[in-house]
Motif scaffolding. Structure first.
Motif, PDB file in Angstrom:
ATOM      1  N   PHE A   1      -2.929  18.857 -17.304  1.00  0.00           N
ATOM      2  CA  PHE A   1      -2.635  17.458 -17.551  1.00  0.00           C
ATOM      3  C   PHE A   1      -2.823  16.716 -16.228  1.00  0.00           C
ATOM      4  CE2 PHE A   1      -0.211  19.649 -20.774  1.00  0.00           C
ATOM      5  CZ  PHE A   1      -0.258  18.824 -21.883  1.00  0.00           C
ATOM      6  N   THR A   2      -3.235  15.478 -16.288  1.00  0.00           N
ATOM      7  CA  THR A   2      -3.280  14.627 -15.108  1.00  0.00           C
ATOM      8  C   THR A   2      -2.109  13.669 -15.204  1.00  0.00           C
ATOM      9  OG1 THR A   2      -5.686  14.797 -15.014  1.00  0.00           O
ATOM     10  CG2 THR A   2      -4.672  13.006 -13.780  1.00  0.00           C
ATOM     11  N   VAL A   3      -1.244  13.688 -14.197  1.00  0.00           N
ATOM     12  CA  VAL A   3      -0.042  12.864 -14.204  1.00  0.00           C
ATOM     13  C   VAL A   3      -0.043  11.946 -12.990  1.00  0.00           C
ATOM     14  CG1 VAL A   3       1.342  14.518 -15.512  1.00  0.00           C
ATOM     15  CG2 VAL A   3       1.295  14.664 -13.041  1.00  0.00           C
ATOM     16  N   VAL A   4       0.667  10.821 -13.112  1.00  0.00           N
ATOM     17  CA  VAL A   4       0.738   9.838 -12.041  1.00  0.00           C
ATOM     18  C   VAL A   4       2.204   9.586 -11.719  1.00  0.00           C
ATOM     19  CG1 VAL A   4       0.208   7.463 -11.391  1.00  0.00           C
ATOM     20  CG2 VAL A   4      -1.423   8.761 -12.762  1.00  0.00           C
ATOM     21  N   GLY A   5       2.551   9.637 -10.449  1.00  0.00           N
ATOM     22  CA  GLY A   5       3.914   9.367 -10.016  1.00  0.00           C
ATOM     23  C   GLY A   5       4.667  10.642  -9.675  1.00  0.00           C
TER      24      GLY A   5
ATOM     25  N   GLY B   1       0.814  -1.219   0.000  1.00  0.00           N
ATOM     26  CA  GLY B   1       0.000   0.000   0.000  1.00  0.00           C
ATOM     27  C   GLY B   1       0.839   1.257   0.000  1.00  0.00           C
ATOM     28  N   VAL B   2       1.911   1.271   0.789  1.00  0.00           N
ATOM     29  CA  VAL B   2       2.806   2.436   0.846  1.00  0.00           C
ATOM     30  C   VAL B   2       3.496   2.642  -0.500  1.00  0.00           C
ATOM     31  CG1 VAL B   2       4.937   3.312   1.899  1.00  0.00           C
ATOM     32  CG2 VAL B   2       3.144   2.331   3.335  1.00  0.00           C
ATOM     33  N   VAL B   3       4.008   1.563  -1.081  1.00  0.00           N
ATOM     34  CA  VAL B   3       4.685   1.658  -2.386  1.00  0.00           C
ATOM     35  C   VAL B   3       3.710   2.142  -3.457  1.00  0.00           C
ATOM     36  CG1 VAL B   3       5.758   0.278  -4.222  1.00  0.00           C
ATOM     37  CG2 VAL B   3       6.484  -0.006  -1.856  1.00  0.00           C
ATOM     38  N   THR B   4       2.490   1.626  -3.437  1.00  0.00           N
ATOM     39  CA  THR B   4       1.488   2.050  -4.416  1.00  0.00           C
ATOM     40  C   THR B   4       1.161   3.529  -4.244  1.00  0.00           C
ATOM     41  OG1 THR B   4       0.552  -0.167  -4.464  1.00  0.00           O
ATOM     42  CG2 THR B   4      -0.828   1.608  -5.287  1.00  0.00           C
ATOM     43  N   PHE B   5       1.044   3.984  -3.003  1.00  0.00           N
ATOM     44  CA  PHE B   5       0.749   5.396  -2.766  1.00  0.00           C
ATOM     45  C   PHE B   5       1.857   6.285  -3.306  1.00  0.00           C
ATOM     46  CE2 PHE B   5       1.233   9.202  -0.130  1.00  0.00           C
ATOM     47  CZ  PHE B   5       0.011   9.806  -0.376  1.00  0.00           C
ATOM     48  N   ILE B   6       3.095   5.911  -3.074  1.00  0.00           N
ATOM     49  CA  ILE B   6       4.216   6.750  -3.495  1.00  0.00           C
ATOM     50  C   ILE B   6       4.353   6.784  -5.017  1.00  0.00           C
ATOM     51  CG2 ILE B   6       6.744   6.920  -3.481  1.00  0.00           C
ATOM     52  CD1 ILE B   6       6.625   5.979  -0.562  1.00  0.00           C
ATOM     53  N   PHE B   7       4.262   5.636  -5.664  1.00  0.00           N
ATOM     54  CA  PHE B   7       4.530   5.587  -7.100  1.00  0.00           C
ATOM     55  C   PHE B   7       3.293   5.781  -7.966  1.00  0.00           C
ATOM     56  CE2 PHE B   7       8.193   3.295  -5.346  1.00  0.00           C
ATOM     57  CZ  PHE B   7       9.186   4.088  -5.879  1.00  0.00           C
ATOM     58  N   ALA B   8       2.109   5.721  -7.404  1.00  0.00           N
ATOM     59  CA  ALA B   8       0.894   5.891  -8.207  1.00  0.00           C
ATOM     60  C   ALA B   8       0.084   7.104  -7.765  1.00  0.00           C
ATOM     61  CB  ALA B   8       0.039   4.624  -8.127  1.00  0.00           C
TER      62      ALA B   8
ATOM     63  N   LEU C   1       7.580  15.954  -9.028  1.00  0.00           N
ATOM     64  CA  LEU C   1       6.535  16.595  -8.247  1.00  0.00           C
ATOM     65  C   LEU C   1       6.521  15.987  -6.852  1.00  0.00           C
ATOM     66  CD1 LEU C   1       3.599  16.667 -10.825  1.00  0.00           C
ATOM     67  CD2 LEU C   1       5.175  18.498 -10.231  1.00  0.00           C
ATOM     68  N   PRO C   2       6.558  16.809  -5.806  1.00  0.00           N
ATOM     69  CA  PRO C   2       6.470  16.272  -4.442  1.00  0.00           C
ATOM     70  C   PRO C   2       5.104  15.630  -4.188  1.00  0.00           C
ATOM     71  CG  PRO C   2       7.230  18.550  -4.441  1.00  0.00           C
ATOM     72  CD  PRO C   2       6.783  18.237  -5.827  1.00  0.00           C
ATOM     73  N   LEU C   3       5.026  14.790  -3.180  1.00  0.00           N
ATOM     74  CA  LEU C   3       3.781  14.076  -2.878  1.00  0.00           C
ATOM     75  C   LEU C   3       2.763  14.920  -2.116  1.00  0.00           C
ATOM     76  CD1 LEU C   3       5.237  10.649  -1.749  1.00  0.00           C
ATOM     77  CD2 LEU C   3       4.122  11.186  -3.897  1.00  0.00           C
ATOM     78  N   GLU C   4       3.185  16.005  -1.489  1.00  0.00           N
ATOM     79  CA  GLU C   4       2.338  16.706  -0.540  1.00  0.00           C
ATOM     80  C   GLU C   4       1.068  17.307  -1.141  1.00  0.00           C
ATOM     81  OE1 GLU C   4       5.744  17.941  -0.726  1.00  0.00           O
ATOM     82  OE2 GLU C   4       6.317  16.352   0.641  1.00  0.00           O
ATOM     83  N   ASN C   5       1.143  17.919  -2.306  1.00  0.00           N
ATOM     84  CA  ASN C   5       0.017  18.683  -2.841  1.00  0.00           C
ATOM     85  C   ASN C   5      -0.602  17.995  -4.051  1.00  0.00           C
ATOM     86  OD1 ASN C   5       0.125  21.171  -1.138  1.00  0.00           O
ATOM     87  ND2 ASN C   5       2.210  21.118  -1.891  1.00  0.00           N
TER      88      ASN C   5
END
Length: 157
Positions: A77-81, A27-34, A103-107
């Motif tokens: 654009f919608t981007v993932v990762g 779950g953590v890996v998926t959150f970070i990379f997706a 792109l940082p994960l925070e926002n």
């Protein structure tokens, strides 16, 4: 030779614990990379006049569908990762520009300035904040039903 029932329950508990940790880690890996973000791509001149935006460009992010931008345009654009690539093709014959950014994960929403990026001006990616609507003071609100208390009609005022 038989294994005592106590060691079977310990082994079963350890296997279950390992599976739970595996699911949490996944779950953590998926959150970070997706993690998805909205990226606003901006092709506007500097407010202080220090640089000009290109007249007409075609921008694609992460090898996706390219969009055309005239000077002053902004699109999303919608981007993932976290890590992304951008390709800017110019209409005036200038060789295409390719760049990478993170792109940082925070926002959830960021704005990328193409003119800043192609000139190497940092930061070319900034957090985008939407402007909150101003709150109206309760004393300024009109009473839509005052005419009923006064015995008149809404058009008689």
């Amino acid at each position: 030779m038989s294994i005592p029932s106590n060691s079977k329950s310990i082994r079963r508990t350890l296997i279950r614990g390992a599976l739970v940790l595996l699911w949490i880690g996944l779950g953590v890996v998926t959150f970070i990379f997706a993690r998805g973000h909205t990226l606003l791509v901006d092709n506007r001149n500097a407010e202080d006049g220090s640089y000009r935006a290109p007249d007409l460009i075609k921008v694609s992010v992460d090898g996706g569908k390219g969009l055309e931008f005239f000077r002053g345009d902004r699109d999303r654009f919608t981007v993932v990762g976290k890590k992304h690539t951008i390709r800017v093709e110019f209409s005036d014959g200038t060789p295409p520009f390719e760049g990478k950014f993170e792109l940082p994960l925070e926002n959830d929403m960021y704005m990328l300035s193409v003119p800043k990026m192609i000139r190497g001006i940092e930061p070319f990616v900034e957090i985008f904040h939407t402007a909150p609507e101003p709150r109206r003071d309760d004393t300024e609100e009109e009473d839509d039903f005052a005419f009923l208390r006064e015995g008149g009609s809404p058009n008689s005022q």
